[in-house]
Design an enzyme around this catalytic site. Structure first.
Site, PDB file in Angstrom:
ATOM      1  N   GLY A  49      19.276 -53.361 -29.690  1.00  0.00           N
ATOM      2  CA  GLY A  49      19.634 -52.071 -30.279  1.00  0.00           C
ATOM      3  C   GLY A  49      20.935 -52.014 -31.039  1.00  0.00           C
ATOM      4  CD  GLU A 114      19.553 -47.366 -29.477  1.00  0.00           C
ATOM      5  OE1 GLU A 114      19.020 -48.371 -29.929  1.00  0.00           O
ATOM      6  OE2 GLU A 114      20.354 -47.393 -28.524  1.00  0.00           O
ATOM      7  CG  HIS A 230      13.920 -50.330 -22.319  1.00  0.00           C
ATOM      8  ND1 HIS A 230      12.895 -49.982 -23.165  1.00  0.00           N
ATOM      9  CD2 HIS A 230      15.037 -50.387 -23.085  1.00  0.00           C
ATOM     10  CE1 HIS A 230      13.373 -49.836 -24.389  1.00  0.00           C
ATOM     11  NE2 HIS A 230      14.671 -50.077 -24.368  1.00  0.00           N
ATOM     12  NE  ARG A 276      17.420 -46.981 -23.285  1.00  0.00           N
ATOM     13  CZ  ARG A 276      18.098 -48.108 -23.471  1.00  0.00           C
ATOM     14  NH1 ARG A 276      18.570 -48.778 -22.441  1.00  0.00           N
ATOM     15  NH2 ARG A 276      18.310 -48.571 -24.683  1.00  0.00           N
ATOM     16  CG  HIS A 337      16.645 -52.222 -19.902  1.00  0.00           C
ATOM     17  ND1 HIS A 337      16.433 -53.379 -20.613  1.00  0.00           N
ATOM     18  CD2 HIS A 337      17.549 -51.483 -20.631  1.00  0.00           C
ATOM     19  CE1 HIS A 337      17.163 -53.369 -21.723  1.00  0.00           C
ATOM     20  NE2 HIS A 337      17.854 -52.240 -21.754  1.00  0.00           N
ATOM     21  NE  ARG A 372      22.216 -49.150 -20.364  1.00  0.00           N
ATOM     22  CZ  ARG A 372      21.703 -49.544 -21.544  1.00  0.00           C
ATOM     23  NH1 ARG A 372      22.421 -49.457 -22.643  1.00  0.00           N
ATOM     24  NH2 ARG A 372      20.474 -49.989 -21.609  1.00  0.00           N
TER      25      ARG A 372
END
Length: 519
Positions: A49, A114, A230, A276, A337, A372
């Site tokens: 990313g 994102e 993820h 996420r 992830h 996160r």
């Protein structure tokens, strides 16, 4: 006779955090960087990313801070978050000075969005940002005469006496012996623990080594219940959990059910750009309720040449697997992830043990809270590696030559039952996936705790009897870290961020960290 090394600073781990620390340390300091595999093998190298920073005149620090706090469900340490965000533009410059060339459009950074970000603030190098950072940092490290690299060396345990760290015992994979690294300062940069789970986007090195070693040494370990899954790993028998970057969703990719229907509108107004944890739970729920093996990520409505230039790595890897992302949707599933918790540190990366530091995913700086935000991880690595190095550069060193006793393996024998290690390794990962996954319950967590506790007893017994090997070292760390994750999950009587417990669906009014210590 086993070797004994003496350095001013020992860095355990060779990812972005470890190499950046080495680059920033004084050239008058003798430094050892040890890597458990090849130097470039690790999560940093595969980070597609980007790195978040306020680089757009329309953006500002307060917005980046607010987005990070909100994504972390208000559990983040605002002092640490502010420090990281305000240092971010300089972190980009520091990386550029090592040779990293971020993607530009019309002489400006090609910033993208994102999950969790309210502005375009993710700088990237196409879809291979981590690779570029790693390669350039390594080139910089190799130019320095004061840094020695040790490939295929696996740390066994830290040497700690009276709350002071004096280095580590390390297994040399080639000579098959344990050597001693004596150091004035030790930096853990070992990455996370997502290999604890059956399905993960991480390479094989992510076995929670630094977290387990620090825990055994008496460090405070915080918020290990927050494992980030993820949402989109490629679902393919030969893909080995190949990550499909969140940046695709940032550029407009849509999540679809097998019949072509969109579904994110049922879960969050931000759709595919929700944080996420929300996206992963949505996919997990659709798969479980409907019995799907996977869902799909569609990007085929974009221009083919643009896709190829913007996402060359993903395009090429999918092509190798017989998938043309400009023509068809990608089959995807969630996978473990990122480890949001870790070794408790302050802004200077100091742990609760003197002369022991932790940087990157192994550390809990408080910047991620309960979840996160995308592309804050590489940023955390670079910013806190620099603050760590600055603190060490301003510290006094003492002679630690006599502090480490020789490794004693006189009462152990080589194992003739390697199948036991393989079996326990697989059992741990299966238990964690089935009982401590995206959605949890008290019953499943209690069941996992009993099983993991028993496995830890078996592993400890095995460790006492047999000679250490790489597999045994990793199994021991994996078992220890998994136990901490389960204990942390059981102690949190609420659902917050990445930790969702069906028996405690609401958030508590009191916001607090989960802190575990060996005592």
């Amino acid at each position: 006779m086993a070797k004994k090394y003496q350095f001013d600073v020992l860095i355990i781990g060779s990812g972005a955090a470890g190499l950046m620390s080495a680059v920033q340390l004084s050239s008058s300091t003798s430094i050892a960087v040890i890597a458990k595999d090849k130097i470039l093998e690790g999560s940093s190298y595969y980070a597609q990313g980007g790195i978040s920073a306020v680089l757009d005149p329309e953006d500002n620090f307060d917005s980046h801070i607010e987005d990070t706090v909100n994504t972390g469900f208000n559990l983040g340490n605002e002092k640490s978050i502010r420090y990281m965000v305000e240092q971010a533009p300089q972190a980009i410059k520091d990386l550029e000075s090592t040779g990293v060339q971020f993607s530009h459009i019309n002489n400006s950074y090609d910033l993208t969005t994102e999950g969790g970000h309210s502005s375009k603030r993710v700088a990237h190098v196409a879809d291979k940002t981590g690779q570029s950072i790693q390669v350039n940092l390594l080139a910089k490290v190799r130019q320095k005469n004061n840094i020695e690299l040790f490939e295929e060396y696996v740390a066994v345990d830290l040497v700690v006496k009276d709350k002071n760290c004096y280095g580590a015992y390390v297994f040399d994979k080639n000579s098959k012996e344990v050597v001693t690294f004596s150091s004035n300062k030790t930096i853990l940069a070992t990455g996370g623990a997502s290999k604890s789970y059956l399905y993960t986007s991480n390479p094989d090195t992510s076995t929670g080594d630094g977290i387990a070693m620090a825990y055994r040494a008496g460090c405070e370990i915080s918020n290990m219940e927050f494992t980030q899954f993820h949402p989109t790993c490629l679902f393919h028998p030969h893909a080995k959990s190949f990550l499909i970057s969140e940046t695709l969703r940032g550029e407009g990719a849509k999540l679809l059910l097998p019949d072509g229907q969109e579904f994110m509108h049922k879960y969050d107004d931000r759709l595919e750009l929700a944080p996420r944890d929300i996206v992963a739970r949505a996919i997990d729920n659709e798969m479980k309720v409907n019995g799907y093996d996977c869902v799909y990520l569609d990007f085929s409505f974009k221009d083919k040449e643009w896709i190829k230039s913007r996402f060359p790595t993903i395009t090429q890897r999918c092509k190798e697997l017989g998938i043309d992302i400009s023509k068809e949707a990608l089959p995807v599933v969630p996978a473990a992830h990122y480890t949001c918790g870790g070794v408790n540190t302050n802004i200077d990366a100091q742990s609760s043990i003197n002369n022991l530091y932790a940087v990157g995913e192994v550390a809990h700086t408080g910047v991620h809270g309960a979840n996160r935000m995308a592309s804050n991880s590489l940023l955390e690595c670079v910013v806190f590696a620099k603050s760590c190095a600055n603190h060490i550069n301003g510290s006094e060193f003492e002679n630690s030559q006599t502090k480490i006793e020789k490794w004693d393996d006189s009462r152990v024998a080589p194992s003739k039952e390697k199948v036991v290690i393989a079996h326990l390794w697989h059992e741990i990962r299966l238990i964690m996936w089935n009982f401590v996954g995206i959605v949890r319950s008290n019953n499943r967590l209690n069941s996992a705790y009993l099983k993991i506790q028993q496995i830890n007893k078996e592993v400890d017994e095995y460790y006492r009897i047999y000679t250490v090997t790489e597999d045994l070292i990793e199994l021991r760390n994996l078992a220890q870290t998994s136990k901490i994750i389960v204990e942390s999950a059981l102690s949190r009587k609420e659902s917050r961020g990445l930790h969702y417990n069906q028996d405690y669906p609401n958030k508590m009014s009191k916001i607090q960290n989960t802190v575990m210590t060996k005592s």
